[in-house]
Write a protein that holds these residues in place. Structure first.
Motif, short mmCIF file in Angstrom:
data_model
loop_
_atom_site.label_atom_id
_atom_site.label_comp_id
_atom_site.label_asym_id
_atom_site.label_seq_id
_atom_site.Cartn_x
_atom_site.Cartn_y
_atom_site.Cartn_z
N UNK A 184 51.65 8.40 -26.74
CA UNK A 184 50.38 8.41 -27.47
C UNK A 184 50.27 9.67 -28.32
N UNK A 185 49.54 9.55 -29.43
CA UNK A 185 49.37 10.69 -30.33
C UNK A 185 48.65 11.85 -29.65
N UNK A 186 47.66 11.55 -28.80
CA UNK A 186 46.89 12.59 -28.12
C UNK A 186 47.33 12.69 -26.66
N UNK A 187 47.39 13.90 -26.10
CA UNK A 187 47.78 14.05 -24.69
C UNK A 187 46.71 13.48 -23.77
N UNK A 188 47.05 13.24 -22.50
CA UNK A 188 46.06 12.71 -21.55
C UNK A 188 44.95 13.72 -21.31
N UNK A 189 43.78 13.20 -20.97
CA UNK A 189 42.65 14.07 -20.67
C UNK A 189 42.36 14.05 -19.17
N UNK A 190 41.98 15.18 -18.59
CA UNK A 190 41.73 15.23 -17.14
C UNK A 190 40.57 14.32 -16.74
N UNK A 193 40.53 13.79 -9.67
CA UNK A 193 41.83 13.98 -9.02
C UNK A 193 42.32 12.69 -8.36
N UNK A 194 43.64 12.50 -8.38
CA UNK A 194 44.23 11.31 -7.76
C UNK A 194 45.28 11.67 -6.71
N UNK A 284 48.53 1.46 -16.26
CA UNK A 284 49.04 2.16 -17.44
C UNK A 284 48.03 3.18 -17.96
N UNK A 285 46.78 2.81 -18.06
CA UNK A 285 45.77 3.71 -18.61
C UNK A 285 45.41 4.83 -17.65
N UNK A 286 45.77 4.69 -16.36
CA UNK A 286 45.40 5.70 -15.36
C UNK A 286 46.52 6.68 -15.07
N UNK A 287 47.70 6.46 -15.62
CA UNK A 287 48.85 7.25 -15.22
C UNK A 287 48.75 8.71 -15.64
N UNK A 290 47.94 11.45 -13.02
CA UNK A 290 49.02 11.76 -12.08
C UNK A 290 49.94 12.82 -12.68
N UNK A 291 50.26 12.66 -13.96
CA UNK A 291 51.14 13.63 -14.61
C UNK A 291 50.44 14.97 -14.79
N UNK A 292 49.14 14.95 -15.05
CA UNK A 292 48.41 16.21 -15.22
C UNK A 292 48.38 17.01 -13.92
#
Length: 454
Positions: A184-190, A193-194, A284-287, A290-292
């Motif tokens: 994605x063009x923009x990084x994930x947003x916090x 917590x998961x 997919x939209x929630x991943x 986890x990476x953050x």
């Protein structure tokens, strides 16, 4: 010029999906910026996108696909039924085949750690002849990296497709070009917590090593697990989390390497204490969350042909979220990690190197911060909007290339399909399937999906 484009997915597309489904969806949505796009998905889906038309159909049924592809200007697919590919070659419709997963090579790797059987050999021959048909029939092709492109150029040369193409374009980019996986063009947003402080056994201050995606037979989780076991004997804050086990495609069965990994974790007494498995699949939209929360992204593989040609798409999510990477050398993204300082690529199977590298990174926050900063500078180069450009160019400019399905290859396909049915279902089962086919009926979809994928 706007064109009417059909994208055909061979894997599940939905809120939970793996690499092939993600790639098909991204192809559709990115091409929809300039074209009218329909996306065919093999299973019921919860995906809705106003930019595209999503329809469910059977991509393995030649009768259904012969009807479905009719009337489109361009068809983009990883593969189609052989007779449909032959039909497209004779039509005015432009056929672009996505070769990002060299299936015949992948299937060799999938069975390399299992006892070879006549059934597996028959399945491989069917996969190989289907791949040959795509090379004979396609008007243009895309793949994921330059190594793959060299491999496919050799295959296209053997298929007799290079000479005519070379006369018109000596670079051969109009015949086959590179369309890597993107982010994605923009990084994930916090968000909430998961992992840390949520999963029992993973505390807020723990260091999380994240294995993105499933455990397929061509991966080497064993080396990573043994390294983590040794590190955990010296410190109590390291946790290894496997992001998903149950593939969202119902046709993909549990793999031997997954069983071996779980058995080793049980044997070492690490399960739900140091090593954790997500038994299902992350949406997919929630991943991104986890990476953050991950301190290091990890994946490992072997020194084999599959690795040489691979494009480890799971590493891209690490780059999307600016997570330092520790991986195995040998594939193209591993080379990018090493060359651009985005983490460390280690020799295959070197447990000592894994222990040393992970320990040093976990102990040195400044090193991890430096890697994150370098990733941030690279990230824009990997955006889907940029990755898709060669495919967009082919959709807009490619012309019919004179490919065709030879009668000799068609005969080989019929023989390979008959042998595969015989090995899988026995004489009675194969005969019943032939009768159903002649009557215009097909086997249940899930049964045919399993036949394609295993």
């Amino acid at each position: 010029m706007s064109r009417n484009v059909l994208v055909v997915a061979n894997d599940h597309v939905g809120s939970m999906m793996a690499g092939p489904g993600i790639r098909s969806l991204r192809f559709a949505t990115e091409l929809a910026r300039d074209h009218t796009v329909t996306l065919v998905v093999p299973f019921a889906t919860d995906i809705t996108d106003e930019r595209i038309t999503v329809v469910q159909d059977d991509p393995w049924d030649a009768r259904r696909m012969n009807e479905r592809v009719s009337g489109f200007d361009v068809v983009v697919a990883q593969k189609l039924p052989v007779m449909t590919m032959g039909r497209l070659a004779r039509s005015r419709t432009l056929a672009i085949y996505d070769l990002y997963a060299p299936l015949a090579v992948e299937e060799l790797a999938s069975h390399s750690r299992e006892r070879r059987t006549r059934r597996a050999d028959a399945a491989w021959r069917l996969t190989a002849v289907t791949q040959e048909a795509a090379l004979q029939c396609g008007d243009a092709f895309v793949c994921a990296n330059e190594r793959q492109r060299d491999f496919w150029l050799g295959c296209l040369l053997s298929a007799g497709r290079v000479q005519a193409a070379y006369a018109a374009d000596r670079s051969l980019r109009a015949l086959i070009d590179v369309v890597p996986f993107g982010i994605e063009d923009a990084p994930p947003t916090p968000s909430n917590p998961v992992l840390k402080g949520v999963i029992p056994g993973i505390e807020p201050g723990d260091k999380v090593l994240l294995w993105g995606g499933g455990i397929w037979n061509w991966f080497d989780p064993i080396t990573v697990i043994r390294a983590v076991d040794r590190i955990a004997a010296q410190r109590n804050d390291v946790r290894l989390y496997f992001l998903g086990l149950r593939h969202p495609n119902p046709g993909v069965a549990e793999m031997e390497m997954e069983r071996r990994a779980i058995a080793l974790v049980d044997e070492l007494g690490l399960k739900d204490r140091v090593v954790f498995f997500n038994e299902s699949w992350v949406a997919y939209e929630a991943r991104g969350q986890y990476y953050l929360e991950a301190d290091i992204g990890v994946t490992a593989h072997f020194d084999d042909l599959e690795t040489r040609l691979a494009y480890r798409t799971r590493l891209l999510d690490c780059l999307w979220a600016a997570v330092p990477i520790v991986t195995t050398s040998g594939d193209s993204l591993g080379s990018l990690v090493q060359e651009r300082g985005l983490g460390v690529a280690l020799p295959p199977g070197d447990i000592d190197a894994w222990v040393s590298t992970l320990t040093n990174l976990l102990d040195n926050e400044d090193d991890r911060l430096g890697i994150r900063e370098r990733i941030a500078r690279v990230r824009s180069e990997l955006a889907w909007s940029r990755a898709i450009e060669p495919l967009r160019a082919l959709v807009e400019a490619a012309t019919k290339a004179g490919g065709h399905l030879s009668s000799r290859l068609a005969a080989r396909y019929v023989g390979a399909r008959a042998e595969n049915a015989l090995r899988r279902h026995g004489m009675f089962g194969a005969s019943s399937r032939a009768v159903r086919a002649l009557a215009g009926r097909t086997a249940p979809l899930e049964e045919r999906v399993r036949a394609q994928l295993r």
